[in-house]
Each structure stands twice: as C-alpha cells, then as structure tokens.
Motif scaffolding. Structure first.
Motif, PDB file in Angstrom:
ATOM      1  N   UNK A  13       0.832  -1.211   0.000  1.00 56.42           N
ATOM      2  CA  UNK A  13       0.000   0.000   0.000  1.00 56.42           C
ATOM      3  C   UNK A  13       0.863   1.256   0.000  1.00 56.42           C
ATOM      4  N   UNK A  14       0.539   2.158  -0.917  1.00 53.08           N
ATOM      5  CA  UNK A  14       1.274   3.413  -1.079  1.00 53.08           C
ATOM      6  C   UNK A  14       0.579   4.533  -0.294  1.00 53.08           C
ATOM      7  N   UNK A  15       1.368   5.455   0.232  1.00 55.64           N
ATOM      8  CA  UNK A  15       0.813   6.637   0.893  1.00 55.64           C
ATOM      9  C   UNK A  15       0.238   7.554  -0.185  1.00 55.64           C
ATOM     10  N   UNK A  16      -1.094   7.584  -0.280  1.00 55.04           N
ATOM     11  CA  UNK A  16      -1.751   8.280  -1.379  1.00 55.04           C
ATOM     12  C   UNK A  16      -3.142   8.748  -0.950  1.00 55.04           C
ATOM     13  N   UNK A  17      -3.222   9.668   0.022  1.00 54.67           N
ATOM     14  CA  UNK A  17      -4.525  10.074   0.565  1.00 54.67           C
ATOM     15  C   UNK A  17      -5.424  10.797  -0.434  1.00 54.67           C
ATOM     16  N   UNK A  18      -4.856  11.342  -1.506  1.00 51.59           N
ATOM     17  CA  UNK A  18      -5.664  12.087  -2.470  1.00 51.59           C
ATOM     18  C   UNK A  18      -6.154  11.226  -3.625  1.00 51.59           C
TER      19      UNK A  18
END
Length: 220
Positions: A13-18
C-alpha cells in the motif's frame, strides 16, 4: 524435468490520501501499512529458496523488495522491464468523488479498450514482462525468483501466459497490494500459476487512517 518458480509480487500500500493515479511519477512511497505488508510477504517467503530478487526502479517497488532481499541476503536487481504501464491519466484523481474518467474531455481517450487507447499497449507490456520473467528464472538457477512489479503488468503477463484475452475490466483484477502471483515453468514451458495474499490481514490504509477506511489502491 526442471521446475522453475517466479513469484510476481505487487508492491504494498502506497501513501496516497488524495487518490492520485501515480503511475510512474517518482516519490510515491509505501504507507506504514505497506511496509507492514512487505514484511509479512518476506516472512511468508522465508522458507522458500529465494536466490534472485528483482524490482522496478519506482520507490514503492524497491521498498517492497527490501525485506524479501534482506531475509535471503540478496541485493535487489533493478529492472524497468517490470515497471508500471504508461498511462495518460497519470497524475489525475481517481476517487469516487472525483474521477478523471467521468469528465467528458477524457472520453475520447477511452475509445479503444483493446489497445488500450489511454496507455501502453497490452502486448507491449506482455512482451517486456515475459523477457524479464524468463531472465529472472534463468538467474535464479535452482532456486526461486521474486519480481516486485505493479498491478497491470502482473495481470497482463498472467493473462498472456494463460492464453486469456489481454484487455479486461480493471475492476475484476485479482492482484491486490502485496499479493503474490506465482508462475511455474517445467523445462521452460509455463505450467500454471497460483495466487495468494500473504498480507491480506493488514488493512490497506494511508498513514493516519483507521482500518475502517481501508480502500483499493488507485491504479498501480
């Protein structure tokens, strides 16, 4: 008869809140949950005779490969034949509230699902992945190889080797984050694949989110 195994590992999982379709954009790192996933996969593969570890140059792939390589005392070999597919929607939002595919200005880019018209041709992806898989298998020798790649390249090579149609509905892909698609070969001939999710127990969340906010990874 020589049996050869190549594990295709999708990054964590990638850090990608948007909810950006990040594609080949540099700088997208694993979320804390993604790092936990990478560790879980390394633990799952610990009993295996892993002798060769490959990853694309994208940082999320490199970070996912690190625990696997370290567990077996190996260096990571960078090979961009296994990099994410090129996509003209790269950098745009793909969330339920704001999805670039719903904007009329982009509809002309969706005219040909069989190529596809919005990105790298499926056959091109299949051919570069096939070359990388066979190279990794040869370098692994009597052991097993791990290739850390991305969703579409992994699904494409699996479908290609299985004789399936390459174009498909992305919503139906069996290739979640940190999943393993294990390809088997007998005397160099593809004999089948197995799909497992060693990190399925870890919620795919961005840093600061709760497990109830788990979501599918956008794109790659």
């Amino acid at each position: 008869m020589t049996n050869t195994v190549v594990h295709l590992l999708r990054h964590g999982k990638v850090q990608n809140p948007n909810g950006i379709l990040y594609g080949r954009i540099p700088g997208y790192v694993l979320a804390d949950s993604g790092r936990q996933m990478a560790t879980a996969v390394a633990e799952y593969l610990a009993p295996h005779n892993i002798t060769h570890v490959v990853a694309s140059s994208l940082i999320r792939a490199q970070e996912t490969a690190e625990p696997v390589a370290a567990a077996h005392g190996l260096e990571i070999v960078t090979d961009d034949r296994v990099i994410e597919a090129d996509n003209i929607f790269e950098g745009q939002q793909m969330t339920a509230k704001k999805n670039a595919l719903y904007h009329p200005k982009n509809w002309s880019k969706l005219r040909n699902v069989g190529r596809p018209s919005w990105g790298e041709p499926y056959l091109t992806i299949a051919h570069r992945m096939l070359a990388a898989v066979y190279d990794a298998a040869e370098r692994a020798g009597s052991g097993e190889a791990v290739i850390v790649s991305h969703q579409l390249p992994i699904v494409t090579i699996r479908r290609y080797l299985s004789g399936e149609r390459l174009w498909h509905n992305p919503a139906n892909r069996a290739c979640n984050v940190a999943s393993l698609t294990t390809l088997s070969f007998q005397d160099g001939i593809f004999s089948g694949y197995r799909y497992v999710e060693p990190a399925a127990h870890i919620p795919a969340v961005n840093n600061g989110e709760s497990p109830s906010q788990e979501h599918q990874e956008t794109g790659a």
